[in-house]
Design a protein around this motif. Sequence first.
Motif, PDB file in Angstrom:
ATOM      1  N   ARG A 220       0.866  -1.179   0.000  1.00 50.95           N
ATOM      2  CA  ARG A 220       0.000   0.000   0.000  1.00 50.95           C
ATOM      3  C   ARG A 220       0.900   1.224   0.000  1.00 50.95           C
ATOM      4  NH1 ARG A 220      -4.546  -0.668   4.596  1.00 50.95           N
ATOM      5  NH2 ARG A 220      -5.561   0.958   3.360  1.00 50.95           N
ATOM      6  N   ARG A 221       0.731   2.064  -1.005  1.00 51.16           N
ATOM      7  CA  ARG A 221       1.532   3.283  -1.095  1.00 51.16           C
ATOM      8  C   ARG A 221       0.948   4.324  -0.150  1.00 51.16           C
ATOM      9  NH1 ARG A 221       2.746   8.079  -3.700  1.00 51.16           N
ATOM     10  NH2 ARG A 221       4.811   8.176  -4.702  1.00 51.16           N
ATOM     11  N   VAL A 222       1.753   4.790   0.777  1.00 49.74           N
ATOM     12  CA  VAL A 222       1.276   5.718   1.803  1.00 49.74           C
ATOM     13  C   VAL A 222       1.312   7.155   1.310  1.00 49.74           C
ATOM     14  CG1 VAL A 222       1.669   6.593   4.130  1.00 49.74           C
ATOM     15  CG2 VAL A 222       2.053   4.167   3.632  1.00 49.74           C
TER      16      VAL A 222
ATOM     17  N   ARG B 253      -3.516  -9.759  13.200  1.00 49.66           N
ATOM     18  CA  ARG B 253      -2.617  -8.814  13.883  1.00 49.66           C
ATOM     19  C   ARG B 253      -1.802  -8.011  12.869  1.00 49.66           C
ATOM     20  NH1 ARG B 253      -0.797 -13.946  14.782  1.00 49.66           N
ATOM     21  NH2 ARG B 253       1.288 -14.485  14.052  1.00 49.66           N
ATOM     22  N   ILE B 254      -1.457  -8.622  11.741  1.00 53.39           N
ATOM     23  CA  ILE B 254      -0.714  -7.903  10.706  1.00 53.39           C
ATOM     24  C   ILE B 254      -1.611  -6.885  10.024  1.00 53.39           C
ATOM     25  CG2 ILE B 254       0.406  -8.191   8.456  1.00 53.39           C
ATOM     26  CD1 ILE B 254       1.580 -10.808   9.537  1.00 53.39           C
ATOM     27  N   ARG B 255      -2.827  -7.293   9.723  1.00 51.25           N
ATOM     28  CA  ARG B 255      -3.759  -6.354   9.088  1.00 51.25           C
ATOM     29  C   ARG B 255      -4.053  -5.182  10.015  1.00 51.25           C
ATOM     30  NH1 ARG B 255      -7.629  -9.658   8.295  1.00 51.25           N
ATOM     31  NH2 ARG B 255      -9.042  -8.947   9.941  1.00 51.25           N
ATOM     32  N   ALA B 256      -4.160  -5.453  11.319  1.00 50.08           N
ATOM     33  CA  ALA B 256      -4.453  -4.373  12.267  1.00 50.08           C
ATOM     34  C   ALA B 256      -3.346  -3.331  12.270  1.00 50.08           C
ATOM     35  CB  ALA B 256      -4.638  -4.954  13.673  1.00 50.08           C
ATOM     36  N   LEU B 257      -2.077  -3.780  12.270  1.00 50.34           N
ATOM     37  CA  LEU B 257      -0.972  -2.820  12.289  1.00 50.34           C
ATOM     38  C   LEU B 257      -0.846  -2.096  10.958  1.00 50.34           C
ATOM     39  CD1 LEU B 257       1.346  -1.477  13.705  1.00 50.34           C
ATOM     40  CD2 LEU B 257       2.812  -3.417  13.109  1.00 50.34           C
ATOM     41  N   VAL B 258      -0.985  -2.812   9.851  1.00 57.77           N
ATOM     42  CA  VAL B 258      -0.892  -2.170   8.533  1.00 57.77           C
ATOM     43  C   VAL B 258      -1.966  -1.095   8.392  1.00 57.77           C
ATOM     44  CG1 VAL B 258      -1.219  -2.527   6.055  1.00 57.77           C
ATOM     45  CG2 VAL B 258       0.231  -4.101   7.350  1.00 57.77           C
ATOM     46  N   ASP B 259      -3.202  -1.426   8.772  1.00 61.11           N
ATOM     47  CA  ASP B 259      -4.295  -0.457   8.640  1.00 61.11           C
ATOM     48  C   ASP B 259      -4.063   0.764   9.521  1.00 61.11           C
ATOM     49  OD1 ASP B 259      -5.537  -2.130   6.860  1.00 61.11           O
ATOM     50  OD2 ASP B 259      -7.026  -2.894   8.286  1.00 61.11           O
TER      51      ASP B 259
ATOM     52  N   LEU C 264      -1.128   1.953  10.742  1.00 62.76           N
ATOM     53  CA  LEU C 264      -0.022   2.751  10.236  1.00 62.76           C
ATOM     54  C   LEU C 264      -0.434   3.529   8.990  1.00 62.76           C
ATOM     55  CD1 LEU C 264       3.020   0.307  10.621  1.00 62.76           C
ATOM     56  CD2 LEU C 264       2.411   2.243  12.082  1.00 62.76           C
ATOM     57  N   TYR C 265      -1.147   2.883   8.093  1.00 63.08           N
ATOM     58  CA  TYR C 265      -1.567   3.551   6.850  1.00 63.08           C
ATOM     59  C   TYR C 265      -2.434   4.776   7.170  1.00 63.08           C
ATOM     60  CZ  TYR C 265      -3.670   4.326   2.283  1.00 63.08           C
ATOM     61  OH  TYR C 265      -4.097   4.901   1.105  1.00 63.08           O
ATOM     62  N   ASP C 266      -3.434   4.588   8.029  1.00 60.50           N
ATOM     63  CA  ASP C 266      -4.350   5.697   8.334  1.00 60.50           C
ATOM     64  C   ASP C 266      -3.606   6.877   8.969  1.00 60.50           C
ATOM     65  OD1 ASP C 266      -6.432   4.225   7.336  1.00 60.50           O
ATOM     66  OD2 ASP C 266      -7.140   3.524   9.294  1.00 60.50           O
ATOM     67  N   HIS C 267      -2.742   6.608   9.932  1.00 60.00           N
ATOM     68  CA  HIS C 267      -2.055   7.698  10.626  1.00 60.00           C
ATOM     69  C   HIS C 267      -1.003   8.372   9.742  1.00 60.00           C
ATOM     70  CE1 HIS C 267      -3.994   5.993  14.159  1.00 60.00           C
ATOM     71  NE2 HIS C 267      -3.630   7.068  14.842  1.00 60.00           N
TER      72      HIS C 267
ATOM     73  N   THR D 247      10.450   9.854  -3.739  1.00 63.14           N
ATOM     74  CA  THR D 247      10.253   8.410  -3.722  1.00 63.14           C
ATOM     75  C   THR D 247       8.930   8.133  -3.043  1.00 63.14           C
ATOM     76  OG1 THR D 247      11.269   6.284  -3.152  1.00 63.14           O
ATOM     77  CG2 THR D 247      11.399   8.021  -1.503  1.00 63.14           C
ATOM     78  N   GLY D 248       8.471   6.906  -3.128  1.00 63.71           N
ATOM     79  CA  GLY D 248       7.232   6.544  -2.450  1.00 63.71           C
ATOM     80  C   GLY D 248       7.520   5.942  -1.088  1.00 63.71           C
ATOM     81  N   LEU D 249       6.570   6.094  -0.164  1.00 66.49           N
ATOM     82  CA  LEU D 249       6.647   5.404   1.118  1.00 66.49           C
ATOM     83  C   LEU D 249       5.612   4.291   1.073  1.00 66.49           C
ATOM     84  CD1 LEU D 249       7.798   5.210   3.986  1.00 66.49           C
ATOM     85  CD2 LEU D 249       5.961   6.734   4.731  1.00 66.49           C
ATOM     86  N   TRP D 250       6.077   3.049   1.249  1.00 62.37           N
ATOM     87  CA  TRP D 250       5.217   1.875   1.072  1.00 62.37           C
ATOM     88  C   TRP D 250       5.146   1.047   2.340  1.00 62.37           C
ATOM     89  CZ3 TRP D 250       2.724   0.054  -3.456  1.00 62.37           C
ATOM     90  CH2 TRP D 250       2.937   0.832  -4.610  1.00 62.37           C
ATOM     91  N   LEU D 251       3.966   0.511   2.598  1.00 60.49           N
ATOM     92  CA  LEU D 251       3.763  -0.540   3.591  1.00 60.49           C
ATOM     93  C   LEU D 251       3.672  -1.855   2.837  1.00 60.49           C
ATOM     94  CD1 LEU D 251       1.183   1.069   6.036  1.00 60.49           C
ATOM     95  CD2 LEU D 251       3.274  -0.117   6.743  1.00 60.49           C
ATOM     96  N   LEU D 252       4.541  -2.793   3.169  1.00 63.16           N
ATOM     97  CA  LEU D 252       4.648  -4.035   2.417  1.00 63.16           C
ATOM     98  C   LEU D 252       4.501  -5.239   3.337  1.00 63.16           C
ATOM     99  CD1 LEU D 252       7.812  -3.021   0.360  1.00 63.16           C
ATOM    100  CD2 LEU D 252       5.459  -3.025  -0.477  1.00 63.16           C
ATOM    101  N   THR D 253       3.862  -6.287   2.830  1.00 59.77           N
ATOM    102  CA  THR D 253       3.807  -7.560   3.529  1.00 59.77           C
ATOM    103  C   THR D 253       3.681  -8.657   2.485  1.00 59.77           C
ATOM    104  OG1 THR D 253       2.756  -8.781   5.337  1.00 59.77           O
ATOM    105  CG2 THR D 253       1.293  -7.655   3.801  1.00 59.77           C
ATOM    106  N   HIS D 254       3.850  -9.899   2.908  1.00 56.10           N
ATOM    107  CA  HIS D 254       3.734 -11.015   1.968  1.00 56.10           C
ATOM    108  C   HIS D 254       2.255 -11.297   1.717  1.00 56.10           C
ATOM    109  CE1 HIS D 254       4.140 -14.981   0.149  1.00 56.10           C
ATOM    110  NE2 HIS D 254       5.411 -14.675  -0.061  1.00 56.10           N
TER     111      HIS D 254
END
Length: 299
Positions: free
Chosen positions: A160-162, A274-280, A282-285, A259-266
């Motif tokens: 997800r590109r932040v 728990r991974i989705r909770a942290l990604v969501d 971080l992305y929102d904030h 450059t872009g700031l990206w949140l990445l996961t497999h």
Amino acid sequence: MNAKSDLSGDLRTLLAIAREGSLAGAARRLRVNHSTVFRRLGAIEARLETRLFDRQGGSYVTTAAGEDLLRTAERVEAEMEALERRLSGRDLRLTGSLRLTAPDDIAEKLLMPLLAAFRQAYPDITVELVIDNRMLSLTKREADIALRPTREPPESLFGRRVATLTSTIYAAGALSQPAPGELAQRPWIAWDDGAGPPAIAHWLAGNIDTDAIGFRSNSLLNQASAVRAGLGLAILPSFLGDSDPGLTRVCAPPAALDTGLWLLTHPDLRRTARIRALVDMLYDHLRDAEARLNGGSGR
């Protein structure tokens, strides 16, 4: 290897020796003593009645038999990693631990307050923060989530590109700001050779003589400290330079350094709760901090 041996441990030991080329390196990778690796290798070779490594000086080089076994070990390792990811991806509990990796500047300046808020919201999730400027392997589970500045994230990852991250030139606050034509005459601070964003290396190569670079560092936080100490000018992310009262912008952020700031996961882990909770979170904030990330450029 027989049924009484620790097959998984044996394969990890052999792969570590092959990849590091020494027992000492393998011990560091496995986080065990040098003598433990030596003993394990001896036991494996004794069971198989085959030498797997030739000792050449201080290095360990695989024999033909070792190469054959290591090809199998690598296939087993890949299958086990894929299985772990698939099983983790089905975990719908908001408990457990996860590993987040980010560069030092992003970890220090952006993540700390967000991770504190996440901990309050999800007290049963433990976050392990791996601060590293390298792109750790999410496929090999070196990390579960990466927050990275990059223009081209790996296609194998879910991302997800932040925001757009801008960078520009900073000088110590006590120094007069140089005119653009004077930049090449000033001392400069840069990344270690071969390290850092390619866009910055390209810009410096086209605008600054190599002899002008008098200090190098593999840490952006350290580069900012070096600017404050008067060691020279440096290209820093806007969110880092603008927040430091000891630094002064020399010019507006050049688009060539964006450059872009990206949140990445497999992809196998993207639905783990728990991974989705942290990604969501971080992305929102971080999206709310877009103006800070793009240096007020609006890009």
